[in-house]
Design a protein around this motif. Structure first.
Motif, PDB file in Angstrom:
ATOM      1  N   ALA A 367      52.976   8.583  44.259  1.00 45.70           N
ATOM      2  CA  ALA A 367      52.891   9.060  45.644  1.00 45.70           C
ATOM      3  C   ALA A 367      51.446   9.314  46.049  1.00 45.70           C
ATOM      4  O   ALA A 367      51.025   8.964  47.162  1.00 45.70           O
ATOM      5  CB  ALA A 367      53.729  10.321  45.806  1.00 45.70           C
ATOM      6  N   LYS A 368      50.678   9.923  45.146  1.00 44.43           N
ATOM      7  CA  LYS A 368      49.284  10.234  45.443  1.00 44.43           C
ATOM      8  C   LYS A 368      48.458   8.958  45.618  1.00 44.43           C
ATOM      9  O   LYS A 368      47.664   8.841  46.569  1.00 44.43           O
ATOM     10  CB  LYS A 368      48.700  11.092  44.316  1.00 44.43           C
ATOM     11  CG  LYS A 368      47.251  11.521  44.521  1.00 44.43           C
ATOM     12  CD  LYS A 368      47.114  12.501  45.652  1.00 44.43           C
ATOM     13  CE  LYS A 368      45.701  13.048  45.733  1.00 44.43           C
ATOM     14  NZ  LYS A 368      45.517  13.923  46.915  1.00 44.43           N
ATOM     15  N   ASN A 370      49.527   5.977  46.460  1.00 49.20           N
ATOM     16  CA  ASN A 370      49.928   5.309  47.705  1.00 49.20           C
ATOM     17  C   ASN A 370      49.291   5.979  48.913  1.00 49.20           C
ATOM     18  O   ASN A 370      48.789   5.309  49.825  1.00 49.20           O
ATOM     19  CB  ASN A 370      51.456   5.319  47.848  1.00 49.20           C
ATOM     20  CG  ASN A 370      52.117   4.269  46.972  1.00 49.20           C
ATOM     21  OD1 ASN A 370      51.576   3.190  46.777  1.00 49.20           O
ATOM     22  ND2 ASN A 370      53.278   4.588  46.434  1.00 49.20           N
ATOM     23  N   TYR A 371      49.316   7.296  48.910  1.00 46.82           N
ATOM     24  CA  TYR A 371      48.736   8.028  50.047  1.00 46.82           C
ATOM     25  C   TYR A 371      47.244   7.725  50.186  1.00 46.82           C
ATOM     26  O   TYR A 371      46.757   7.438  51.289  1.00 46.82           O
ATOM     27  CB  TYR A 371      48.957   9.528  49.854  1.00 46.82           C
ATOM     28  CG  TYR A 371      48.261  10.370  50.890  1.00 46.82           C
ATOM     29  CD1 TYR A 371      48.815  10.546  52.153  1.00 46.82           C
ATOM     30  CD2 TYR A 371      47.029  10.974  50.609  1.00 46.82           C
ATOM     31  CE1 TYR A 371      48.162  11.309  53.115  1.00 46.82           C
ATOM     32  CE2 TYR A 371      46.376  11.738  51.565  1.00 46.82           C
ATOM     33  CZ  TYR A 371      46.949  11.897  52.822  1.00 46.82           C
ATOM     34  OH  TYR A 371      46.293  12.644  53.769  1.00 46.82           O
ATOM     35  N   GLU A 372      46.529   7.785  49.084  1.00 45.15           N
ATOM     36  CA  GLU A 372      45.085   7.567  49.144  1.00 45.15           C
ATOM     37  C   GLU A 372      44.756   6.142  49.575  1.00 45.15           C
ATOM     38  O   GLU A 372      43.835   5.912  50.364  1.00 45.15           O
ATOM     39  CB  GLU A 372      44.448   7.875  47.785  1.00 45.15           C
ATOM     40  CG  GLU A 372      44.573   9.328  47.343  1.00 45.15           C
ATOM     41  CD  GLU A 372      43.874  10.306  48.263  1.00 45.15           C
ATOM     42  OE1 GLU A 372      42.901   9.895  48.932  1.00 45.15           O
ATOM     43  OE2 GLU A 372      44.291  11.474  48.326  1.00 45.15           O
ATOM     44  N   GLN A 374      46.624   4.100  51.402  1.00 46.53           N
ATOM     45  CA  GLN A 374      46.999   3.851  52.790  1.00 46.53           C
ATOM     46  C   GLN A 374      46.075   4.570  53.774  1.00 46.53           C
ATOM     47  O   GLN A 374      45.974   4.163  54.930  1.00 46.53           O
ATOM     48  CB  GLN A 374      48.451   4.270  53.032  1.00 46.53           C
ATOM     49  CG  GLN A 374      49.487   3.453  52.262  1.00 46.53           C
ATOM     50  CD  GLN A 374      49.429   1.968  52.585  1.00 46.53           C
ATOM     51  OE1 GLN A 374      49.302   1.565  53.732  1.00 46.53           O
ATOM     52  NE2 GLN A 374      49.524   1.138  51.539  1.00 46.53           N
ATOM     53  N   THR A 375      45.410   5.651  53.330  1.00 43.59           N
ATOM     54  CA  THR A 375      44.458   6.311  54.234  1.00 43.59           C
ATOM     55  C   THR A 375      43.239   5.431  54.488  1.00 43.59           C
ATOM     56  O   THR A 375      42.604   5.535  55.540  1.00 43.59           O
ATOM     57  CB  THR A 375      43.971   7.664  53.663  1.00 43.59           C
ATOM     58  OG1 THR A 375      43.379   7.447  52.374  1.00 43.59           O
ATOM     59  CG2 THR A 375      45.110   8.646  53.542  1.00 43.59           C
ATOM     60  N   GLU A 378      45.946   0.663  56.036  1.00 44.13           N
ATOM     61  CA  GLU A 378      47.401   0.677  56.067  1.00 44.13           C
ATOM     62  C   GLU A 378      47.942  -0.729  55.818  1.00 44.13           C
ATOM     63  O   GLU A 378      47.953  -1.572  56.697  1.00 44.13           O
ATOM     64  CB  GLU A 378      47.909   1.218  57.403  1.00 44.13           C
ATOM     65  CG  GLU A 378      47.613   2.692  57.610  1.00 44.13           C
ATOM     66  CD  GLU A 378      48.257   3.250  58.868  1.00 44.13           C
ATOM     67  OE1 GLU A 378      49.173   2.588  59.394  1.00 44.13           O
ATOM     68  OE2 GLU A 378      47.847   4.326  59.311  1.00 44.13           O
ATOM     69  N   ASN A 383      51.636  -1.211  47.260  1.00 47.68           N
ATOM     70  CA  ASN A 383      52.283   0.055  46.931  1.00 47.68           C
ATOM     71  C   ASN A 383      52.520   0.174  45.433  1.00 47.68           C
ATOM     72  O   ASN A 383      52.558  -0.825  44.711  1.00 47.68           O
ATOM     73  CB  ASN A 383      53.605   0.217  47.696  1.00 47.68           C
ATOM     74  CG  ASN A 383      54.626  -0.811  47.305  1.00 47.68           C
ATOM     75  OD1 ASN A 383      55.290  -0.678  46.276  1.00 47.68           O
ATOM     76  ND2 ASN A 383      54.787  -1.849  48.119  1.00 47.68           N
TER      77      ASN A 383
END
Length: 918
Positions: A367-368, A370-372, A374-375, A378, A383
């Motif tokens: 999750a971490k 993916n978040y980083e 995509q910031t 995008e 993924n």
């Protein structure tokens, strides 16, 4: 004062029982209040308490309670409820004898060593993991006394481990002065860190705790993993250690929420009464959070049964120690394979600087990451998931339920000729080019020959789950003219570092369907991969109308790699699918032009086909109306040509109803002309503007109209204020003229200055503008206000002030201030613009909306579409140039809400200057 009210509630609660002697109880309550005031660690909550109690005693509200233990219980409930602090209590213990344990540092050295050995356990476990259990946090004086012994017998044995489990599950005693010592070993020497602030009420002193610059022996430092174990038994100084290390992001806390102790609680005697008050006399405030571990305890980062704490800590250490390698492997895969080469440096830089402190599982890490990622950029195709997630969300699972789609094993192509001479073509898989070539003659005979003379073609991809992307150019070529050589798409291959362009093929077998006739693509949630790409391309090429459900968002052009030595897998797009506009499709599903349930798609397609038959005539009629009525002929001709060009290029194929056609036409007209006043709308009934004849009010209605439209006030300094929110027609204004003069104008005409508030005036009729302006100019000479060119009638009208008006003029000398907002429109802003243009008023507020002085509403053909077209150009009386369509720019730009205040301040300064004679 809130504290006063809360504590006063204590007294009221305590006095609801029988009473015996007023003097004893009054003295008891006062003494207890003094103890709280002198010792309670939140003195700010006690402001006004003593005065409130004294007032209650004086008024006779303090009652006696017969039983002292009952009184203690009632007082406890009152004080806890009043101050919302469960640590406060009152007890009646006439035989209580305080026991003061000896200070730990005062004990003989041998006894200290024995205590430490009994409260400290250590072990070096597998994989060089240190285990250190401390059941009592010793203070700084004890540390100073036994420092060398502690280092040599305890710390030295675990300092060189690669990670540590710091066990505070059984720590039930200790001293806060030991915090800097412990925390410092898990920190660097520089910079020093502020770790806690302790406030003691009895001495009214505040002490800050900081890490220490020098220590005996080697620090554990900030880099190695530390897991702190806690339980509901963990209390006091141990809680402070856990809380500090957690919020310094130095340790992961594992276990259950701790006890929620206090820095220091004392049991204080209330005189010689036998009553005691238990009071927290000190409090902790963490400099990072501004809060404390007291009362509520420390919440763990990972909640587990304390018995499983060590096992969980070991697994966490394994996960967290693997983080750098895992992130490095993920970075290497992205660097090698990701198809957006220009984005790779930013992605890798983001991963390198990311703080993974909160990661306590592989799911957290996925999750971490993916978040980083995509910031930075995008891209839903990029993924990271666990292998379990991939298994659960695979394509097979997605296709398990296809009860609404039967016959998935039909022949490759299924063809029908539907009513209205519309072709219907369904295929559920894109074949490879080899198969297509092998079936070339059969496909020509069974598909393209039968459909070539149909008026429209419905291509059903609702059951299409993908196939070969290489088949796309072949099938797309049939949708265009053979001679067109149309660029269809490009593909960038990151592994080969090559870009290939794909065009329509000239050597297709059989007749092409051409580029003119309508094509309608049906989609569903199951439409995937090459099926989605076909739908996407038909949209981006403006060759087809997509109808149905949003597609699945599954692309072929990615590759999934398992991250070595983990249960993680990263999916990386290795190919970029680029449309003719240079846009890379990032997947996420194709959004249809008409979104309906898949089972309704065929019926909706027939409705849209019928609607599309009228589009050419509607677009032509819109262009003709624009050429005939728009104020700038050369712009009108340009826009009309553009509409026809877009129609020919298929840009209206995405239009599926009157609403979307109105929206598209409005966007095209405004974009090309640069005039935001142009508007196409649809209306089921004839618009009111077709019958926009002003109603002359009856005598009974006049008063209501004046009250509704006008607000009048004479402010201090003889400043007039006039607000009106609508521009009425000249016939209406003249009809209500005598009453208007009496009720409104007579109150303002003799003021020294006038503020005209048009912030809420969205417009109306322009016919009364000359009359309104006339009141602010002299009778002679007549003033040229502006010139109007009417495109519909080709007439030019020079608009002047009027020679005569009803009532007294305001004249041309007194100052006028006009307030505007972003909703001030049409005739209202024309008035403001005229007054500004002629330097007759100061405009204060926001730029106006930029509406037209006059717009005509015209029906497009016999449809429910209507065009609102500005048909008058207004020329400035000063410059002779046409007014800008961007609205009136104020002299003084401020928020509309502040405009009146600003105007008053300007007037005030002007009057002050005038009065001072300057």
């Amino acid at each position: 004062m809130a504290g006063t009210v809360r504590v006063f509630a204590l007294i009221i609660v305590a006095c609801q029982v029988l009473f015996i002697g007023a003097s004893f109880q009054s003295a008891l309550v006062l003494d207890m209040a003094k103890i709280l005031l002198d010792n309670y660690c939140f003195p700010e909550n006690l402001v006004g308490m003593q005065e409130a109690i004294q007032q209650a005693i004086s008024s006779g509200e303090i009652l006696h309670i017969s039983d002292r233990k009952t009184l203690a219980s009632v007082l406890t409930a009152g004080v806890q409820g009043a101050l919302n602090d469960p640590r406060l209590s009152v007890s009646y213990e006439p035989n209580y004898t305080p026991i003061t344990p000896p200070a730990l540092q005062s004990l003989p050295t041998e006894q200290l060593i024995r205590i430490i050995r009994n409260t400290v356990k250590l072990e070096v476990m597998d994989n060089n993991v240190g285990y250190l259990r401390i059941d009592r946090i010793i203070g700084q004086e004890t540390v100073s006394k036994l420092g060398r012994l502690l280092h040599d017998n305890i710390w030295k044995k675990v300092a060189h481990t690669s990670a540590m489990i710091f066990d505070l599950r059984f720590s039930t005693a200790g001293e806060l002065s030991g915090l800097p010592y412990i925390v410092s070993y898990f920190s660097d020497s520089e910079p020093l860190l502020h770790i806690d602030t302790i406030y003691e009420r009895p001495t009214n002193t505040t002490k800050e705790l900081w890490t220490m610059p020098t220590l005996l022996g080697e620090r554990y430092g900030k880099r190695k993993e530390v897991i702190v174990l806690i339980s509901k038994r963990t209390i006091g100084a141990a809680e402070a250690v856990a809380y500090i290390l957690k919020h310094l992001k130095r340790a992961v806390i594992v276990g259950e929420r701790s006890a929620g102790g206090s820095v220091k609680v004392e049991k204080l005697s209330v005189g010689d009464s036998g009553f005691y008050v238990t009071v927290p006399v000190a409090r902790s405030v963490n400099p990072v959070t501004g809060q404390s571990w007291e009362v509520n305890g420390v919440s763990p980062s990972v909640t587990v049964n304390p018995k499983e704490g060590v096992a969980k800590a070991k697994s966490l250490i394994a996960i967290r120690k693997a983080l750098p390698k895992t992130v490095k492997r993920v970075s290497d895969i992205i660097k090698r394979f990701y198809s957006f080469k220009d984005k790779i440096p930013a992605l890798l830089n983001q991963l390198a600087k990311t703080d993974f402190f909160t990661v306590v599982s592989e799911e957290d890490l996925a999750a971490k990451l993916n978040y980083e990622l995509q910031t930075v950029f995008e891209d839903p195709r990029l993924n990271i998931k666990t292998m379990q997630e991939l298994s659960d969300n695979g394509l097979d699972a997605r296709l398990e339920d296809h009860s609404s789609f039967d016959h998935l094993n039909d022949p490759l192509f299924k063809l029908e000729i539907l009513s209205g001479n519309n072709g219907y073509l369904r295929f559920d898989r894109f074949p490879t080019p080899t198969i297509l070539i092998g079936l070339e003659d059969r496909i020509k005979e069974k598909v393209w020959q039968p459909v070539k003379d149909t008026e429209n073609l419905i291509i059903d991809l609702r059951y299409n789950t993908g196939g070969s992307t290489e088949a796309l150019p072949i099938l797309l070529s049939y949708m265009f003219d053979i001679s067109s050589n149309t660029h269809l798409f490009s593909i960038y291959d990151s592994i080969r570092n090559t870009t290939a362009d794909y065009h329509t093929l000239r050597n297709i077998s059989g007749p092409s369907y051409g580029s003119r006739k309508g094509i309608y693509i049906l989609t569903s949630y199951y439409t995937a991969e090459a099926g989605e790409e076909f739908a996407y391309l038909m949209q981006s090429l403006h060759r087809g109308t997509v109808i149905g459900e949003i597609t699945s968002g599954t692309l072929l052009h990615s590759k999934t790699f398992q991250v070595e030595e983990t249960n993680l897998a990263i999916t990386v797009p290795i190919i970029n699918f680029i449309d003719i506009n240079g846009e890379c499709w990032l997947g996420g599903g194709v959004v249809p032009d008409a979104i309906v349930l898949a089972e309704d798609a065929v019926e909706r397609a027939h409705e849209i086909i019928a609607f599309h038959k009228d589009i050419q005539a509607l677009v032509q009629e819109a262009g003709d109306l624009f050429e005939k009525h728009y104020t700038v002929p050369e712009v009108a001709a340009k826009v009309s040509r553009l509409l026809q060009s877009k129609l020919t290029e298929g840009l209206y194929r995405s239009v599926v109803d009157y609403e979307s056609l109105a929206s598209q036409l409005t966007a095209d007209l405004q974009e090309t002309s640069g005039d935001h006043r142009l508007h196409i709308f649809y209306c089921e009934i004839e618009p009111e503007s077709f019958h926009d004849i002003p109603n002359i009010p009856s005598p009974e209605e006049v008063g209501f109209i004046i009250d509704a439209l006008f607000k009048v006030e004479v402010m201090s300094g003889n400043i007039g204020y006039l607000r009106f929110d609508m521009m009425e027609d000249i016939k209406v204004v003249r009809a209500i003229g005598p009453q208007l003069i009496k009720a409104v104008w007579s109150k303002l005409v003799n003021t020294d200055m006038l503020i005209i508030d048009m912030r809420y005036n969205t417009g109306g009729y322009a016919t009364a503008i000359p009359l309104i302006c006339t009141y602010f100019f002299d009778a002679r000479p007549l003033k040229h206000l502006y010139t109007v060119f009417d495109r519909s009638t080709t007439t030019v009208t020079k608009v002047m002030t009027l020679p005569e008006v009803l009532g007294q003029r305001y004249g041309s000398q007194k100052d006028i201030y006009i307030l505007t907002s972003h909703i001030t429109g049409s005739a209202a802003e024309a008035f403001a613009r005229t007054m500004k243009d002629l330097k007759r008023a100061t405009v204060i507020g926001e730029p106006t909306i930029g509406g037209a002085l006059s717009s005509g509403t015209y029906q497009i053909g016999n449809s429910i579409l209507y065009a609102s077209i500005p048909n008058q150009a207004v020329l400035s009386a000063v410059t002779g140039k046409a007014w800008s369509v961007s609205g009136v720019e104020p002299h003084i730009a401020v928020q509309a809400n502040d405009a009146l205040n600003v105007a008053q301040k300007i007037i005030g300064k002007k009057q002050q200057k005038k009065n001072s004679g300057k």
